[in-house]
Write a protein that holds these residues in place. Structure first.
Motif, PDB file in Angstrom:
ATOM      1  N   GLY A 159       0.810  -1.220   0.000  1.00 12.17           N
ATOM      2  CA  GLY A 159       0.000   0.000   0.000  1.00 12.17           C
ATOM      3  C   GLY A 159       0.837   1.261   0.000  1.00 12.17           C
ATOM      4  O   GLY A 159       0.518   2.231  -0.703  1.00 12.17           O
ATOM      5  N   ALA A 160       1.921   1.263   0.778  1.00  9.57           N
ATOM      6  CA  ALA A 160       2.797   2.440   0.795  1.00  9.57           C
ATOM      7  C   ALA A 160       3.457   2.653  -0.559  1.00  9.57           C
ATOM      8  O   ALA A 160       3.625   3.797  -1.018  1.00  9.57           O
ATOM      9  CB  ALA A 160       3.850   2.285   1.886  1.00  9.57           C
ATOM     10  N   ALA A 161       3.828   1.559  -1.233  1.00  5.79           N
ATOM     11  CA  ALA A 161       4.450   1.700  -2.551  1.00  5.79           C
ATOM     12  C   ALA A 161       3.471   2.258  -3.573  1.00  5.79           C
ATOM     13  O   ALA A 161       3.849   3.067  -4.431  1.00  5.79           O
ATOM     14  CB  ALA A 161       4.985   0.346  -3.014  1.00  5.79           C
ATOM     15  N   MET A 162       2.205   1.870  -3.493  1.00  9.11           N
ATOM     16  CA  MET A 162       1.213   2.401  -4.426  1.00  9.11           C
ATOM     17  C   MET A 162       0.986   3.898  -4.217  1.00  9.11           C
ATOM     18  O   MET A 162       0.657   4.618  -5.160  1.00  9.11           O
ATOM     19  CB  MET A 162      -0.111   1.646  -4.262  1.00  9.11           C
ATOM     20  N   VAL A 163       1.166   4.361  -2.987  1.00  9.02           N
ATOM     21  CA  VAL A 163       0.955   5.782  -2.705  1.00  9.02           C
ATOM     22  C   VAL A 163       2.197   6.620  -3.058  1.00  9.02           C
ATOM     23  O   VAL A 163       2.086   7.731  -3.589  1.00  9.02           O
ATOM     24  CB  VAL A 163       0.565   5.976  -1.232  1.00  9.02           C
ATOM     25  N   VAL A 164       3.368   6.093  -2.802  1.00  3.87           N
ATOM     26  CA  VAL A 164       4.596   6.883  -2.926  1.00  3.87           C
ATOM     27  C   VAL A 164       5.175   6.830  -4.338  1.00  3.87           C
ATOM     28  O   VAL A 164       5.775   7.816  -4.815  1.00  3.87           O
ATOM     29  CB  VAL A 164       5.627   6.389  -1.892  1.00  3.87           C
ATOM     30  N   THR A 165       5.022   5.718  -5.040  1.00  3.73           N
ATOM     31  CA  THR A 165       5.705   5.555  -6.328  1.00  3.73           C
ATOM     32  C   THR A 165       5.281   6.582  -7.380  1.00  3.73           C
ATOM     33  O   THR A 165       6.158   7.178  -8.042  1.00  3.73           O
ATOM     34  CB  THR A 165       5.480   4.124  -6.855  1.00  3.73           C
ATOM     35  N   PRO A 166       3.991   6.844  -7.621  1.00  4.57           N
ATOM     36  CA  PRO A 166       3.644   7.830  -8.672  1.00  4.57           C
ATOM     37  C   PRO A 166       4.204   9.223  -8.427  1.00  4.57           C
ATOM     38  O   PRO A 166       4.757   9.831  -9.381  1.00  4.57           O
ATOM     39  CB  PRO A 166       2.107   7.811  -8.670  1.00  4.57           C
ATOM     40  N   PRO A 167       4.128   9.798  -7.212  1.00  5.81           N
ATOM     41  CA  PRO A 167       4.719  11.134  -7.045  1.00  5.81           C
ATOM     42  C   PRO A 167       6.226  11.163  -7.265  1.00  5.81           C
ATOM     43  O   PRO A 167       6.763  12.147  -7.827  1.00  5.81           O
ATOM     44  CB  PRO A 167       4.367  11.501  -5.598  1.00  5.81           C
ATOM     45  N   VAL A 168       6.918  10.096  -6.838  1.00 13.65           N
ATOM     46  CA  VAL A 168       8.373  10.073  -7.020  1.00 13.65           C
ATOM     47  C   VAL A 168       8.729   9.961  -8.492  1.00 13.65           C
ATOM     48  O   VAL A 168       9.625  10.656  -9.007  1.00 13.65           O
ATOM     49  CB  VAL A 168       8.977   8.925  -6.194  1.00 13.65           C
ATOM     50  N   ALA A 169       8.035   9.077  -9.214  1.00 15.80           N
ATOM     51  CA  ALA A 169       8.300   8.939 -10.653  1.00 15.80           C
ATOM     52  C   ALA A 169       7.946  10.215 -11.406  1.00 15.80           C
ATOM     53  O   ALA A 169       8.675  10.638 -12.328  1.00 15.80           O
ATOM     54  CB  ALA A 169       7.499   7.755 -11.206  1.00 15.80           C
ATOM     55  N   ALA A 170       6.840  10.848 -11.031  1.00 16.58           N
ATOM     56  CA  ALA A 170       6.464  12.104 -11.684  1.00 16.58           C
ATOM     57  C   ALA A 170       7.498  13.193 -11.426  1.00 16.58           C
ATOM     58  O   ALA A 170       7.781  14.024 -12.313  1.00 16.58           O
ATOM     59  CB  ALA A 170       5.092  12.547 -11.186  1.00 16.58           C
ATOM     60  N   LEU A 171       8.077  13.192 -10.239  1.00 11.67           N
ATOM     61  CA  LEU A 171       9.104  14.196  -9.937  1.00 11.67           C
ATOM     62  C   LEU A 171      10.328  14.019 -10.824  1.00 11.67           C
ATOM     63  O   LEU A 171      10.919  15.005 -11.319  1.00 11.67           O
ATOM     64  CB  LEU A 171       9.495  14.086  -8.459  1.00 11.67           C
ATOM     65  N   GLY A 172      10.733  12.748 -11.053  1.00 13.85           N
ATOM     66  CA  GLY A 172      11.881  12.515 -11.927  1.00 13.85           C
ATOM     67  C   GLY A 172      11.622  12.921 -13.359  1.00 13.85           C
ATOM     68  O   GLY A 172      12.454  13.602 -13.996  1.00 13.85           O
ATOM     69  N   SER A 173      10.475  12.539 -13.906  1.00 12.26           N
ATOM     70  CA  SER A 173      10.163  12.908 -15.292  1.00 12.26           C
ATOM     71  C   SER A 173       9.964  14.415 -15.433  1.00 12.26           C
ATOM     72  O   SER A 173      10.413  15.043 -16.417  1.00 12.26           O
ATOM     73  CB  SER A 173       8.912  12.163 -15.764  1.00 12.26           C
ATOM     74  N   TRP A 174       9.304  15.017 -14.467  1.00  5.95           N
ATOM     75  CA  TRP A 174       9.060  16.455 -14.521  1.00  5.95           C
ATOM     76  C   TRP A 174      10.372  17.240 -14.437  1.00  5.95           C
ATOM     77  O   TRP A 174      10.591  18.197 -15.181  1.00  5.95           O
ATOM     78  CB  TRP A 174       8.124  16.842 -13.376  1.00  5.95           C
ATOM     79  N   GLY A 175      11.267  16.829 -13.518  1.00  7.89           N
ATOM     80  CA  GLY A 175      12.541  17.533 -13.381  1.00  7.89           C
ATOM     81  C   GLY A 175      13.404  17.411 -14.619  1.00  7.89           C
ATOM     82  O   GLY A 175      13.995  18.406 -15.092  1.00  7.89           O
ATOM     83  N   MET A 176      13.481  16.208 -15.186  1.00  7.60           N
ATOM     84  CA  MET A 176      14.278  16.039 -16.399  1.00  7.60           C
ATOM     85  C   MET A 176      13.653  16.774 -17.569  1.00  7.60           C
ATOM     86  O   MET A 176      14.367  17.343 -18.422  1.00  7.60           O
ATOM     87  CB  MET A 176      14.408  14.549 -16.725  1.00  7.60           C
TER      88      MET A 176
END
Length: 257
Positions: free
Chosen positions: A164-181
């Motif tokens: 459950g924690a991975a489902m909540v945390v993974t999308p914001p972290v991945a979006a941060l990487g794509s957005w920053g790059m």
């Protein structure tokens, strides 16, 4: 006769009484020891036992009802078989190999689609944006593939919490990487918040699609452990490419001078 003349007579009577006392006591004991004479009275005859009682409808109202249905036989329980170790040498069928190879092209197609919606057709920069989102998604995303040790039993609380924690945390972290790059590779966006929300939505859709693809390929592979690394990073690359597609679709680039 005077008082002194009656004394010999009283003494004689006293001796006679003392002598007859033991004889009387012995006669009484003899009478008590003698058994009583049997009586000639007739013995009463034994009464016959009462007849058995017959139940009536008043005593048991359900006697005239239909008999109850037979009891349901107990259900046979399956034996508790723990999940065994994966077979690393189990071969894969040709259809399983084809499914793995075909779904590997899905993230590549998503990256190519991202170059068509953003107004910038540079494939290398778009691929770098997707790679950044995939790398950051792999940090918490590894807990998306947690499986219980005993599939017939109840999941442990730690496994459920990690998933459950991975489902909540993974999308914001991945979006941060794509957005920053993307902000570095393609220049500043006019609305950075709107661009990040687009990347977050794409990462969420990519995560759900990646989990479904991973579980489908795992079901096809069965107990084989081959291509497990490919299945996991195929799901993670769908998260990164989804974030890239959402970012490119929602961003408004700054006009160049």
């Amino acid at each position: 006769m005077g008082r002194w003349g009656m004394a010999p007579a009283l003494g004689a009577l006293l001796l006679v009484g003392l002598w007859r006392a033991p004889v009387a006591v012995a006669s009484v004991e003899t009478q008590e020891a003698e058994p009583a004479a049997p009586r000639d009275d007739p013995q009463p005859a034994a009464e016959p036992p009462p007849p058995p009682l017959e139940p009536t409808v008043r005593d048991a109202p359900l006697l005239d009802a239909d008999p109850p249905p037979p009891a349901v036989p107990p259900r046979a329980l399956r034996p508790f078989i723990p999940h065994g170790e994966p077979d690393t040498e189990a071969p894969l069928s040709g259809a399983t190999w084809a499914a793995h190879g075909g779904l590997t092209l899905l993230p590549l197609g998503t990256v190519w689609a991202a170059t068509r919606v953003g107004g910038d057709t540079r494939l290398g920069a778009t691929a770098a944006e997707a790679a950044a989102g995939t790398v950051l998604a792999s940090l918490p995303g590894r807990f998306l593939f947690v499986h219980p040790s005993y599939p017939q039993g109840r999941w442990l609380e730690l496994e459920v919490g990690a998933f459950g924690a991975a489902m909540v945390v993974t999308p914001p972290v991945a979006a941060l990487g794509s957005w920053g790059m993307g902000e570095v590779a393609f220049g500043d966006s006019q609305d950075r918040g709107h661009a990040y929300l687009g990347a977050l939505g794409g990462a969420t859709v990519g995560m759900l699609l990646g989990i479904a693809v991973h579980e489908g390929l795992r079901h096809l592979a069965g107990s084989s452990e081959r291509l497990d690394f490919l299945r996991r990073y195929l799901a993670l690359s769908l998260i990164g490419s989804g974030a890239t597609l959402g970012y490119q679709w929602s961003r408004t680039p700054t006009p160049r001078r």
